[in-house]
Design a protein around this motif. Structure first.
Motif, PDB file in Angstrom:
ATOM      1  N   ILE A   1      -3.618 -13.998   1.233  1.00 10.33           N
ATOM      2  CA  ILE A   1      -3.508 -12.604   0.784  1.00 10.33           C
ATOM      3  C   ILE A   1      -3.658 -12.503  -0.725  1.00 10.33           C
ATOM      4  O   ILE A   1      -4.398 -11.659  -1.239  1.00 10.33           O
ATOM      5  CB  ILE A   1      -2.178 -12.001   1.287  1.00 10.33           C
ATOM      6  CG1 ILE A   1      -2.280 -11.853   2.820  1.00 10.33           C
ATOM      7  CG2 ILE A   1      -1.884 -10.658   0.630  1.00 10.33           C
ATOM      8  CD1 ILE A   1      -0.985 -11.654   3.528  1.00 10.33           C
TER       9      ILE A   1
ATOM     10  N   LYS B   1      -6.810 -10.762  -2.695  1.00  9.47           N
ATOM     11  CA  LYS B   1      -6.482  -9.719  -3.680  1.00  9.47           C
ATOM     12  C   LYS B   1      -7.132 -10.034  -5.036  1.00  9.47           C
ATOM     13  O   LYS B   1      -7.763  -9.170  -5.662  1.00  9.47           O
ATOM     14  CB  LYS B   1      -4.958  -9.643  -3.813  1.00  9.47           C
ATOM     15  CG  LYS B   1      -4.420  -8.551  -4.704  1.00  9.47           C
ATOM     16  CD  LYS B   1      -2.925  -8.364  -4.432  1.00  9.47           C
ATOM     17  CE  LYS B   1      -2.272  -7.569  -5.538  1.00  9.47           C
ATOM     18  NZ  LYS B   1      -1.698  -8.411  -6.589  1.00  9.47           N
TER      19      LYS B   1
ATOM     20  N   GLU C   1     -14.197  -3.693  -4.592  1.00 11.35           N
ATOM     21  CA  GLU C   1     -13.928  -3.440  -3.178  1.00 11.35           C
ATOM     22  C   GLU C   1     -15.167  -3.543  -2.299  1.00 11.35           C
ATOM     23  O   GLU C   1     -15.066  -3.713  -1.096  1.00 11.35           O
ATOM     24  CB  GLU C   1     -13.298  -2.049  -2.998  1.00 11.35           C
ATOM     25  CG  GLU C   1     -11.839  -1.966  -3.382  1.00 11.35           C
ATOM     26  CD  GLU C   1     -10.934  -2.766  -2.447  1.00 11.35           C
ATOM     27  OE1 GLU C   1     -11.388  -3.159  -1.366  1.00 11.35           O
ATOM     28  OE2 GLU C   1      -9.777  -3.011  -2.825  1.00 11.35           O
ATOM     29  N   GLU C   2     -16.355  -3.398  -2.864  1.00 12.95           N
ATOM     30  CA  GLU C   2     -17.568  -3.472  -2.045  1.00 12.95           C
ATOM     31  C   GLU C   2     -17.896  -4.916  -1.655  1.00 12.95           C
ATOM     32  O   GLU C   2     -18.772  -5.149  -0.832  1.00 12.95           O
ATOM     33  CB  GLU C   2     -18.760  -2.839  -2.769  1.00 12.95           C
ATOM     34  CG  GLU C   2     -18.601  -1.356  -3.054  1.00 12.95           C
ATOM     35  CD  GLU C   2     -18.997  -0.464  -1.872  1.00 12.95           C
ATOM     36  OE1 GLU C   2     -19.059  -0.963  -0.739  1.00 12.95           O
ATOM     37  OE2 GLU C   2     -19.241   0.729  -2.105  1.00 12.95           O
TER      38      GLU C   2
ATOM     39  N   TYR D   1       4.443  -6.213   3.785  1.00 13.52           N
ATOM     40  CA  TYR D   1       3.356  -5.476   4.414  1.00 13.52           C
ATOM     41  C   TYR D   1       2.483  -6.469   5.178  1.00 13.52           C
ATOM     42  O   TYR D   1       2.202  -7.561   4.698  1.00 13.52           O
ATOM     43  CB  TYR D   1       2.484  -4.798   3.352  1.00 13.52           C
ATOM     44  CG  TYR D   1       3.155  -3.677   2.603  1.00 13.52           C
ATOM     45  CD1 TYR D   1       2.837  -2.347   2.872  1.00 13.52           C
ATOM     46  CD2 TYR D   1       4.097  -3.936   1.611  1.00 13.52           C
ATOM     47  CE1 TYR D   1       3.435  -1.309   2.180  1.00 13.52           C
ATOM     48  CE2 TYR D   1       4.710  -2.909   0.915  1.00 13.52           C
ATOM     49  CZ  TYR D   1       4.374  -1.594   1.200  1.00 13.52           C
ATOM     50  OH  TYR D   1       4.976  -0.578   0.517  1.00 13.52           O
TER      51      TYR D   1
ATOM     52  N   ASP E   1     -10.028  -9.245   5.031  1.00 19.21           N
ATOM     53  CA  ASP E   1      -9.579  -7.849   5.023  1.00 19.21           C
ATOM     54  C   ASP E   1      -8.065  -7.724   5.223  1.00 19.21           C
ATOM     55  O   ASP E   1      -7.602  -6.807   5.900  1.00 19.21           O
ATOM     56  CB  ASP E   1     -10.345  -7.050   6.103  1.00 19.21           C
ATOM     57  CG  ASP E   1     -10.236  -5.540   5.882  1.00 19.21           C
ATOM     58  OD1 ASP E   1     -10.027  -5.123   4.731  1.00 19.21           O
ATOM     59  OD2 ASP E   1     -10.351  -4.787   6.864  1.00 19.21           O
ATOM     60  N   PHE E   2      -7.323  -8.610   4.627  1.00 19.20           N
ATOM     61  CA  PHE E   2      -5.861  -8.557   4.639  1.00 19.20           C
ATOM     62  C   PHE E   2      -5.305  -8.395   6.056  1.00 19.20           C
ATOM     63  O   PHE E   2      -4.438  -7.553   6.295  1.00 19.20           O
ATOM     64  CB  PHE E   2      -5.352  -7.432   3.730  1.00 19.20           C
ATOM     65  CG  PHE E   2      -5.809  -7.575   2.312  1.00 19.20           C
ATOM     66  CD1 PHE E   2      -5.244  -8.521   1.478  1.00 19.20           C
ATOM     67  CD2 PHE E   2      -6.831  -6.768   1.800  1.00 19.20           C
ATOM     68  CE1 PHE E   2      -5.676  -8.668   0.164  1.00 19.20           C
ATOM     69  CE2 PHE E   2      -7.272  -6.905   0.492  1.00 19.20           C
ATOM     70  CZ  PHE E   2      -6.690  -7.864  -0.327  1.00 19.20           C
TER      71      PHE E   2
END
Lengths: 607, 135
Positions: free
Chosen positions: A143, A147, A155-156, A305, A178-179
């Motif tokens: 994660i 990040k 982000e792309e 999360y 994608d987390f």
């Protein structure tokens, strides 16, 4: 080539050589893409007897002709390799946005070869493709690394990353994206880790060529409309795969305490509505998905999360360990994801260890002082870390339950729940003969997604041992994995009941070539037989004994729950296999016959 | 009429962006769409979607008068008249006015075709006169 990125990317990590080649037209014709490309390149290019964790093994990452297009669920990516968990064929499917990005970067497959001398990440931005130093990321969780890479590139860019589990070659290490999305099964993350590839970063801006844009656009819209009109859409989207948790508990399919039963007395605390209300904050979809099964959750108790837990993780890290706190399951999910290990195999390994502990076969001396009674949440958290670091008892469990139980002996092999060395996923199959057969004959080991037949068992009579059930399992095995071949998701068909002919109209317009489902199912059968031949080639003496389930399903009836006292007799297990081999056109030992291979146009490839 | 979004309903699938690129360019390519889907993960775990409000600020500054009103009452780019001067881009309060010379020979923006709404499975997008008319 319409519907395709057009290129195969080869990255030799030993030499650093990076090369593209055109996607072969005949391979696209015979194997379509995705999982089909993986099976083809694995069989053709990985030499017989290659060490799964050696330089000759390859990791083949493939999109399909649906991927990245306006088709519901067009976001499935296939990861194929020779499995370090089983020694056979491994193919893990990952959702998210990676496969679409491959297509925008003009790639149908990425083939990782050799072994790098130092940690690297593969950077792909259309034509700019480089191996870059990853030493700053090595050792970190998935994660945090994703990040950091998102912050660095934007982000792309899409990221696939391994955790410490992959770095340490845990047999069932996964690849994360994608987390919260994983290529989970069979140890694909261990192969990436041994190659010292910490991550793949990819970005593309190409448009995907399509043969008939107007028809494809209409057909794509028709598919989305069908999904939106489906009566089950709202409930499915609200709960995702956890919609089945309560049903599984009721019919005795919820893995409970190392599959010793199929109903959990505290199961209600894990049901979909409880989870939704307690922890879910966002519905999280893969590329192009109108019915997102992903549930993004926040646990206040653990201040964390996580994407999930989905049904499989609830089954294996919850009820299978005697844990009934959904927040604890979510936290275990997070720890496994961040460490980069498969929640299904990890849940099995810990469940097996807990049963060993309760039976006095493992003691505190063996468990590094951990109290491994079922239900111990803190011990579960601790063990997940130990497995990913291969530390103490974790080193044993990191090998998977088949090898671990062989090492410990003392009858523990009987409650090591696996087929072919792959731990069983989230359906207890006591007296559910179609699902039992599905696990026995699945091409990677005990995994559910090729033939999800548990509902069929309940519909037609769970204990029936009849040719029709076997035929259903075979049809599902030929058809369902075609979505992995096409680079899309099967769940719109499975859960929303979408008319599958709608896909044909779209696919024909995309590729410009008419192919019926009969035709696609033939490709599915070809791939199924090819992967079977991979098992045969890589394992001397491969025979029907490899297809046997855990004795738990034919020797030990559950003592509680919906399946109390129920069992499939050993003679029925063999009858299932007899019928299966006959209908497949295989020998009595489960080997494809030469006639069958000729008929499927495989004779040359497997010669 | 304009496009509205409920961020809480967005699941980040990007179907809207592919549909948009098909409408604008007859291509399947989310990088050539007029919406932005911005994921905020791992924390706080939400999606943020940027859509055109049809405020017309872009049209007001266009020196070529290439941004015009269509029959739906939406501002669209007349590709033949756009000179790629980029005057419109910084004027857009939502960052959904696009010029990418490597991808297209004209600027582009939302023309309110509605295709994004058609493919959105979660009801996060809708077109109406007022924001309250949630789908």
């Amino acid at each position: 080539m319409n519907g395709y990125g057009g290129k195969i990317l080869r990255v030799n990590l030993t030499t650093g050589k990076i090369a593209k080649e055109p996607t072969p037209v005949e391979v696209a014709r015979d194997f379509i893409g995705g999982r089909g490309f993986g099976a083809y390149y694995l069989f053709k290019e990985v030499p017989q007897g290659a060490d799964p964790l050696g330089p000759l093994n390859k990791l083949i990452i493939s999109s399909g002709p649906m991927s990245g297009l306006m088709i519901p669920g067009a976001g499935k990516c296939d990861f194929t390799t020779k499995s370090p968990l089983t020694g056979g064929y491994a193919s893990a499917s990952m959702g998210g946005h990676f496969t679409a990005e491959m297509k925008y970067a003009g790639l149908d497959s990425i083939i990782l070869e050799g072994i790098s001398s130092k940690p690297v990440y593969l950077f792909i931005d259309i034509e700019k493709i480089e191996l870059r130093d990853a030493s700053e990321y090595w050792g970190q969780g998935t994660i945090e690394v994703e990040k950091q890479l998102k912050e660095k590139f934007g982000e792309e860019f899409q990221i696939a990353v391994i955790g410490p589990g992959g770095e340490n070659a845990v047999s069932y290490a996964c690849i994360n994206h994608d987390f919260g999305r994983q290529a989970g099964r069979g140890g694909v993350g261990a192969v990436m880790g041994i190659k010292k590839v910490k991550a793949i970063v990819i970005h593309g801006t190409n448009s995907i060529p399509v043969a008939d844009t107007k028809t494809y656009r209409q057909a794509g819209k028709a598919l989305y409309k069908a999904c939106k009109d489906a009566s089950f859409l709202a409930e499915w989207t609200r709960y995702g795969t956890t919609v089945v948790t309560s049903w599984c508990d009721e019919v005795g399919a919820l893995p409970t305490r190392n599959f010793s039963a199929g109903s959990f007395e505290d199961g209600k605390n894990l049901y979909g509505p409880v989870m939704r209300e307690k922890i879910v904050i966002t519905d999280k979809g893969c590329f192009g998905c109108p019915s997102p099964c992903g549930k993004y959750s926040r646990s206040k108790k653990y201040d964390s999360y996580v994407e999930g837990p989905e049904y499989e993780t609830i089954g294996l890290l919850g009820s299978n360990l005697g844990i009934s706190d959904i927040e604890a399951v979510a936290q275990a999910n997070l720890l496994a994801d961040d460490a980069g290990i498969d929640t299904i195999s990890a849940g099995n390994a810990i469940g097996w260890a807990m049963e060993c502990y309760e039976k006095g076969i493992l003691t505190r001396e063996d468990t590094d002082g951990l109290d491994l009674h079922f239900g111990n949440i803190e011990a579960t958290f601790e063990l997940l870390g130990k497995i990913s670091r291969k530390e103490g008892l974790g080193a044993l469990l990191a090998e998977g339950v088949k090898k671990a139980s062989q090492k410990i002996g003392k009858g523990t092999e009987k409650f090591a729940i696996h087929v072919k060395g792959m731990e069983q996923s989230g359906y207890a199959t006591h007296n559910a003969t179609a699902m039992l057969l599905a696990y026995m004959t699945c091409d990677v080991g005990a995994h559910h997604n090729r033939s999800w037949a548990i509902t069929y068992d309940i519909q037609v009579g769970r204990d029936l041992v009849v040719p029709e059930k076997v035929a259903r399992v075979i049809w599902l095995q030929n058809f369902r994995p075609m979505f992995d071949v096409l680079g899309g998701c099967r769940l719109q068909w499975v859960e929303l009941g979408i008319d599958r002919e709608l896909y044909i109209t779209a696919l024909d317009a995309i590729t410009g070539i008419h192919r019926s489902w009969d035709d696609y199912e033939k490709v599915g059968e070809r791939i199924w037989n090819l992967t079977r031949m991979f098992w045969v080639r890589e394992n001397a003496g491969f025979d029907r004994s490899w297809d046997m389930p855990s004795p738990r399903f034919y020797e030990e009836a559950p003592e509680s729950g919906a399946t109390k006292g129920q069992i499939t007799k050993i003679e029925d297990v063999h009858r299932l296999l007899d019928m299966y081999y006959e209908q497949r056109g295989w020998s009595n030992e489960g080997l494809p016959t030469s006639d069958r291979l000729v008929e499927l146009n495989l004779a040359e490839l497997v010669a | 009429m304009r496009l509205y979004v409920d961020n809480a309903k967005c699941s980040g699938c990007n179907a809207c962006r592919v549909a948009c690129s098909l409408n604008l360019f007859d291509e399947s390519n989310p990088k050539k769409s007029a919406l932005l889907v911005q994921p905020h993960f791992p924390i706080p775990g939400v999606y943020e979607v940027k859509v055109c409000t049809q405020c017309g600020e872009c049209a007001a500054v266009c020196p070529d008068e290439a941004i015009k009103l269509n029959a739906r009452g939406a501002w669209y780019v007349d590709f033949d008249q756009c000179s790629l001067c980029e005057a419109c881009v910084p004027e857009c309060p939502e960052n959904v006015m696009f010029v990418k010379v490597e991808l297209a020979t004209a600027a582009w923006k939302c023309d309110l075709c509605g295709d994004c709404v058609d493919v959105c499975g979660t009801g996060a997008l809708w077109i109406s006169e007022k924001e309250t008319a949630v789908a």
